[in-house]
Write an enzyme that holds these catalytic residues in place. Sequence first.
Site, PDB file in Angstrom:
ATOM      1  N   HIS A 146      36.948  40.030  32.602  1.00 57.54           N
ATOM      2  CA  HIS A 146      36.236  39.236  33.628  1.00 57.54           C
ATOM      3  C   HIS A 146      36.902  37.869  33.707  1.00 57.54           C
ATOM      4  O   HIS A 146      36.553  36.942  32.975  1.00 57.54           O
ATOM      5  CB  HIS A 146      34.755  39.129  33.241  1.00 57.54           C
ATOM      6  N   HIS A 185      38.548  35.414  36.865  1.00 61.62           N
ATOM      7  CA  HIS A 185      38.935  35.134  38.252  1.00 61.62           C
ATOM      8  C   HIS A 185      40.209  34.307  38.191  1.00 61.62           C
ATOM      9  O   HIS A 185      40.183  33.180  37.663  1.00 61.62           O
ATOM     10  CB  HIS A 185      37.843  34.348  38.977  1.00 61.62           C
ATOM     11  N   HIS A 223      29.419  41.709  40.176  1.00 63.16           N
ATOM     12  CA  HIS A 223      28.611  40.699  39.504  1.00 63.16           C
ATOM     13  C   HIS A 223      27.144  41.032  39.818  1.00 63.16           C
ATOM     14  O   HIS A 223      26.778  41.186  40.998  1.00 63.16           O
ATOM     15  CB  HIS A 223      28.923  39.303  40.042  1.00 63.16           C
ATOM     16  N   GLU A 266      23.525  37.853  37.076  1.00 64.59           N
ATOM     17  CA  GLU A 266      23.976  36.538  36.579  1.00 64.59           C
ATOM     18  C   GLU A 266      22.853  35.549  36.911  1.00 64.59           C
ATOM     19  O   GLU A 266      22.235  34.994  36.019  1.00 64.59           O
ATOM     20  CB  GLU A 266      25.299  36.142  37.250  1.00 64.59           C
ATOM     21  N   ASP A 316      35.660  34.204  32.505  1.00 61.58           N
ATOM     22  CA  ASP A 316      35.198  33.997  33.879  1.00 61.58           C
ATOM     23  C   ASP A 316      36.135  33.054  34.643  1.00 61.58           C
ATOM     24  O   ASP A 316      37.023  33.524  35.345  1.00 61.58           O
ATOM     25  CB  ASP A 316      33.749  33.497  33.887  1.00 61.58           C
ATOM     26  N   ASP A 317      35.914  31.759  34.523  1.00 62.87           N
ATOM     27  CA  ASP A 317      36.723  30.742  35.213  1.00 62.87           C
ATOM     28  C   ASP A 317      37.077  29.662  34.191  1.00 62.87           C
ATOM     29  O   ASP A 317      36.464  28.584  34.176  1.00 62.87           O
ATOM     30  CB  ASP A 317      35.919  30.136  36.371  1.00 62.87           C
TER      31      ASP A 317
HETATM   32  N1  ADE Z   1      33.408  33.612  41.513  1.00 67.76           N
HETATM   33  C1  ADE Z   1      34.104  33.055  40.511  1.00 67.76           C
HETATM   34  N2  ADE Z   1      33.322  32.994  39.419  1.00 67.76           N
HETATM   35  C2  ADE Z   1      32.131  33.551  39.732  1.00 67.76           C
HETATM   36  C3  ADE Z   1      30.924  33.800  39.030  1.00 67.76           C
HETATM   37  N3  ADE Z   1      30.771  33.474  37.747  1.00 67.76           N
HETATM   38  N4  ADE Z   1      29.905  34.364  39.684  1.00 67.76           N
HETATM   39  C4  ADE Z   1      30.035  34.702  40.970  1.00 67.76           C
HETATM   40  N5  ADE Z   1      31.140  34.504  41.674  1.00 67.76           N
HETATM   41  C5  ADE Z   1      32.187  33.927  41.063  1.00 67.76           C
HETATM   42 ZN    ZN Z   2      32.773  36.006  37.479  1.00 65.41          ZN
END
Ligand code: ADE
Ligand code: ZN
Length: 341
Positions: free
Chosen positions: A24, A26, A204, A207, A285-286
């Site tokens: 996971h 991005h 997703h 969340e 994630d990011d």
């Molecule tokens: N796009 C990038 N990160 C995300 C996340 N954690 N949840 C939803 N969309 C995303």
């Molecule tokens: Zn994500």
Amino acid sequence: MADGFASSADRAAFIAALPKAELHLHIEGSLEPALMFELAQRNNIAIPFASVDEVRAAYAFSNLQDFLDIYYQGMGVLHSEQDFYDLTAAYLARANADAVRHVEIFFDPQGHTARGIAFETVIGGISRALADAKITYGISSKLIMCLLRHLSEAEAEATLDEALPYLGRIDGVGLDSSEVGHPPSKFANVFARARSLGMKIVAHAGEEGPPAYVHEALDLLKVDRIDHGNRSLEDPALVARLAGDAMCLTVCPLSNLKLCVVDDMADHPLRTMLDAGLVATVNSDDPSYFGGYVNANYLAVADALDLSKSELVTLAKNSFAGSFLGENDKAKHVAAIDAYV
Ligand code: ADE
Ligand code: ZN
């Protein structure tokens, strides 16, 4: 301190070289501020920050939408094939440093095509960096195209059409962006078409959205994996179903903290997930926006929950079990974990 760790430093050393997969991530969320400035200069684009410190100061979020607003703005510096290559190569170097042996990377084509960047430019740079990382580091990869759920299903269908010439390089389709108000059911038709094309399906769900969205992802999108899934724990029947199906959840601890999905890492549901028999994994994630790559995520949650060596090993094994690798490759990676332990 539990099972084999004398200190947090001891645990960090164990995590550092533990072979793992990241499921996971991005790629646009790995854009570090320094590269953002470099690309802004390269492409002659004005950005509303004077320094790296100013960028970092802007990364204070109270929910998912706060983050998404700045994330879509940040990716605006990406223009050429080389920009996408440099972004992806920088992530893969970091992943290699964290003993990541396999990655399954998300990209958001609609975040680029809406700005006039060709699909070919985006996928060209990303896939060239993935091919080079296989040679340079031995890291294998899958690529997952995410559809933005705040846009319409018709726009998602058009994006799937644009992807058709590149299906040899795209392994799956995901669903991301603003969750609440945009349930999986909105995209049932486009995901059915992606499935019929042989693509893997992820979404997703849970969340910020309710357990009902996780049910929809399972029932309507027929996902192979759930991204996040935290709020599944509110529904015991759903937990039993996820455990019974060995459905992988790609959990992202530092993301959950930064986006206020959890208030305190000590309250993170990861231990509860493992205790319930869920195939939970740890991911970043990011990472540029949330303060750490995959090993930092393992360490933050392991320290807060006092996770044992065997729990960390389970998480790493789950990362391969939940991947889209073939059974032989999965077995090789699990054997490498056993050899490491
Ligand atoms: N796009 C990038 N990160 C995300 C996340 N954690 N949840 C939803 N969309 C995303
Ligand atoms: Zn994500």
